[in-house]
Each structure stands twice: as structure tokens, then as C-alpha cells.
Motif scaffolding. Structure first.
Motif, PDB file in Angstrom:
ATOM      1  N   ASN A   1       3.281   5.266   3.096  1.00 13.89           N
ATOM      2  CA  ASN A   1       3.404   6.737   3.149  1.00 13.89           C
ATOM      3  C   ASN A   1       3.020   7.371   1.902  1.00 13.89           C
ATOM      4  N   THR A   2       1.897   7.131   1.543  1.00 15.02           N
ATOM      5  CA  THR A   2       1.218   7.815   0.323  1.00 15.02           C
ATOM      6  C   THR A   2      -0.279   7.959   0.717  1.00 15.02           C
ATOM      7  N   ASN A   3      -1.192   8.385  -0.135  1.00 16.39           N
ATOM      8  CA  ASN A   3      -2.264   8.748   0.060  1.00 16.39           C
ATOM      9  C   ASN A   3      -3.292   7.560  -0.875  1.00 16.39           C
ATOM     10  N   TYR A   4      -4.392   7.353  -0.243  1.00  9.88           N
ATOM     11  CA  TYR A   4      -5.358   6.407  -1.071  1.00  9.88           C
ATOM     12  C   TYR A   4      -6.091   7.021  -2.231  1.00  9.88           C
ATOM     13  N   GLU A   5      -6.238   8.393  -2.332  1.00 12.00           N
ATOM     14  CA  GLU A   5      -6.552   9.036  -3.373  1.00 12.00           C
ATOM     15  C   GLU A   5      -5.633   8.687  -4.527  1.00 12.00           C
ATOM     16  N   LEU A   6      -4.364   8.809  -4.130  1.00 18.36           N
ATOM     17  CA  LEU A   6      -3.235   8.639  -5.071  1.00 18.36           C
ATOM     18  C   LEU A   6      -3.423   7.327  -5.873  1.00 18.36           C
ATOM     19  N   ILE A   7      -3.292   6.244  -4.943  1.00 20.13           N
ATOM     20  CA  ILE A   7      -3.371   4.935  -5.397  1.00 20.13           C
ATOM     21  C   ILE A   7      -4.603   4.727  -6.233  1.00 20.13           C
TER      22      ILE A   7
END
Length: 330
Positions: free
Chosen positions: A174-180
């Protein structure tokens, strides 16, 4: 003795002669500062002040005011306690104790624990005189806790498996790939089997203060970062709790005055990112976006939306998920 006299003066609105519990000089001083018995008698013939002594207690009567001496003693004690040097309220003692704990944690290398205490102090605003100092400490700590690949308790360390892609990993947590990518310092979305990725799962919230022109980003109710913003001119920015409707990179601007302006055109004022709010009755078309007018940040200048510097809204964008709650306050 003098403090007791001053206290009696506050209660009755009068001056007090230096005699314990004797109240008799209401507007009765002559110009030379002496006591005029005739003036006193003329002013107090209907409701003279009397002292009744009973069981070592004194009752003072003046018109409809009745005060017992034990009540005066209580008030006097409150006045003395309030003015005791060095005494601090319990809440202030707790805050000072919390800062002491922070310093101790930092000396022992417990950055995560120190960050959490500072986060609570900052969000509660319980030490306004130290708010900037606390913010600076939080930003420094979060450079490691949030914005680096270093493991911390809030984070999940994930080992890349065969067939993994960033988008599916992000969806699982439940996050964004950009944040990873940002947290792990990755320049591309290419993955290697066995690679360790730091992931920041959890719920994000956004708290916006119109009065202070600030936007506070929280993850799991802990401070991530605070940003400067612009709000609506003429108080056009609505207050309340909002949900995320959509997110767009390089958005097209549909002007409220008519006209459709693609990203990159000089008429498009939305900047590089758009985070739209779900519509409410009589509230529609609002969102958070970048700006081509950075000089307006920190002022009331928009048509009602929240403006941010492009670099700031790009960072915020990476944290926002469909369940992010946005709270706008006066």
C-alpha cells in the motif's frame, strides 16, 4: 502582611490599612493621606462593615459581600503558590522531561525513539517557543529514518524475488513505487534478485493550516515533513476532511474561467503534480498542486486550491495513496 492587604484590596476594590482583617478605609482618606472618621460615617451609615469573631474565625460584611477569613487564607495561599519562584506547571515539567529523554536517546544512538518523542511534541504544539528547533531536529533525523535505505522499526526490509516488479511490490505494501525508488536511492525501476529494499508501509495523513500556510505530512501519525503552501485568496480554501480522488503528473489545467491548458503552456499554473480531492456538496474541483508562481507560496493567492513548490509537491506526491486523509483547518 502586605500580600494579604493587596489580596483584600483585589476582592473589595479598596485600599487596606495595615491592621489584620480590618476593612474600613473605603474612599475615606483625606488629601493628606489620613483617615477621616466623619467621611467614613457618612459613607457607611446604612451598611457599616462589621467584624464578627467566632471560633477564631472572622466574617467580613460589606453590602452583599460576605467573605470568611478561611476563604481569604485559601485565596492568599493560591496567590503565594502562583508566585513561588522556580515552580513550573506539571505539563511544562513533562515536556522538559521529554526533551531530556530525547537528549539521552540521541546520546545512546536511539534516533527512532527520539524522533517519535519529538514528533508528538511538534504535532501537539506544546512548546511553541521551541517549535522551530524541534522541526529542525526532526528533519535531520528523518533524513535517515525516512529518506534513506537505513533500516528502522517503521520500515519493512524486502528481499527481491524472481519475477518481482516495483509496481506490484508497492501495491502489496500500500505504497507507491516512486517512494520505494526515492527511499532506496534508485535511479531506475530495474530490480536485482536478492536486492534489499526498504519499504515504508502504513497510512499517510495531511494536515493543512490555512492560518500558518503550512502542510504537515504524517506517516503512521508521525512527523515526516512540513512544507510551506499558498491558500485561496478571499478565504476560498474550504475547511474539513477530504479524500483523494486522483493523482496526475504534469497535469492539464481546466481553468474555472474557461479554457483548457496543457502542461507546459504558460497559461497552465498547476506546476508538475496534481492531487485532487473527492467532491463534496458545493465543494468540487479542489486539490493540491505545484505552481509556476513560486513567489506566491506563503500567501493567500490561489482560486482555492493548495499551492506548493514543485519540488515539494513532487515529494508529497510519492507518499500520497488512495486512502490518504487530508484535513484542512483554519
Amino acid at each position: 502582611m502586605k500580600k494579604m492587604q493587596n489580596l483584600l484590596g483585589k476582592i473589595f476594590g479598596i485600599g487596606i490599612l495595615p491592621v489584620m482583617f480590618v476593612v474600613c478605609n473605603i474612599n475615606t482618606y483625606t488629601n493628606t493621606g489620613g483617615f477621616d472618621a466623619e467621611v467614613f460615617a457618612a459613607q457607611n451609615q446604612e451598611t457599616p462593615i462589621s467584624l464578627v469573631k467566632k471560633d477564631d474565625d472572622v466574617v467580613i460584611y460589606k453590602n452583599d459581600i460576605i467573605v470568611r477569613s478561611d476563604e481569604l487564607k485559601k485565596e492568599f495561599k493560591k496567590e503565594v503558590d502562583k508566585n513561588k519562584p522556580g515552580e513550573k506547571p506539571a505539563s511544562q515539567k513533562q515536556e522538559i522531561s521529554a526533551l531530556d529523554t530525547v537528549n539521552k536517546d540521541l546520546k545512546e544512538g536511539k534516533k527512532y525513539e527520539a524522533r517519535n518523542i519529538l514528533s508528538d511534541l511538534f504535532i501537539n504544539g506544546s512548546m511553541p517557543e521551541k517549535q522551530k528547533e524541534i522541526k529542525d531536529q526532526l528533519d535531520k533525523l528523518n533524513e535517515e529514518i525516512i529518506f534513506s535505505p537505513i533500516p528502522f522499526p517503521d520500515a519493512t526490509m524486502y528481499t527481491v524475488q524472481p519475477g518481482d516488479v516495483l509496481v506490484r511490490i508497492a501495491k502489496r505494501f500500500n505504497t507507491n513505487y516512486e517512494l520505494i525508488m526515492k527511499v532506496n536511492g534508485k535511479a531506475s525501476n530495474r530490480l536485482n534478485i536478492g536486492e534489499q529494499l526498504k519499504i515504508l508501509p502504513g497510512k499517510t495523513r495531511i494536515l493543512i493550516s490555512k492560518r500558518n500556510f503550512t502542510l504537515l505530512l504524517l506517516l503512521n501519525d508521525k512527523y515526516v515533513k512540513q512544507y510551506r503552501i499558498a491558500t485561496g485568496k478571499n478565504n476560498k480554501t474550504p475547511v474539513g476532511t477530504f479524500e483523494v480522488k486522483n493523482k496526475m503528473k504534469e497535469p492539464v489545467w481546466y481553468s474555472p474561467d474557461g479554457g483548457v491548458f496543457p502542461y507546459g503552456s504558460k497559461e497552465n499554473i498547476l506546476g508538475t503534480r496534481w492531487i485532487g480531492f473527492k467532491d463534496k456538496p458545493n465543494i468540487y474541483g479542489y486539490g493540491i498542486h505545484g505552481t509556476t508562481q513560486p513567489e506566491t507560496v506563503g500567501t493567500a493567492a490561489s482560486n482555492g486550491c493548495i499551492r506548493m513548490l514543485n519540488s515539494d509537491v513532487e515529494e508529497l506526491y510519492d507518499f500520497v495513496t488512495p486512502d490518504t486523509e487530508i484535513v484542512i483547518q483554519e
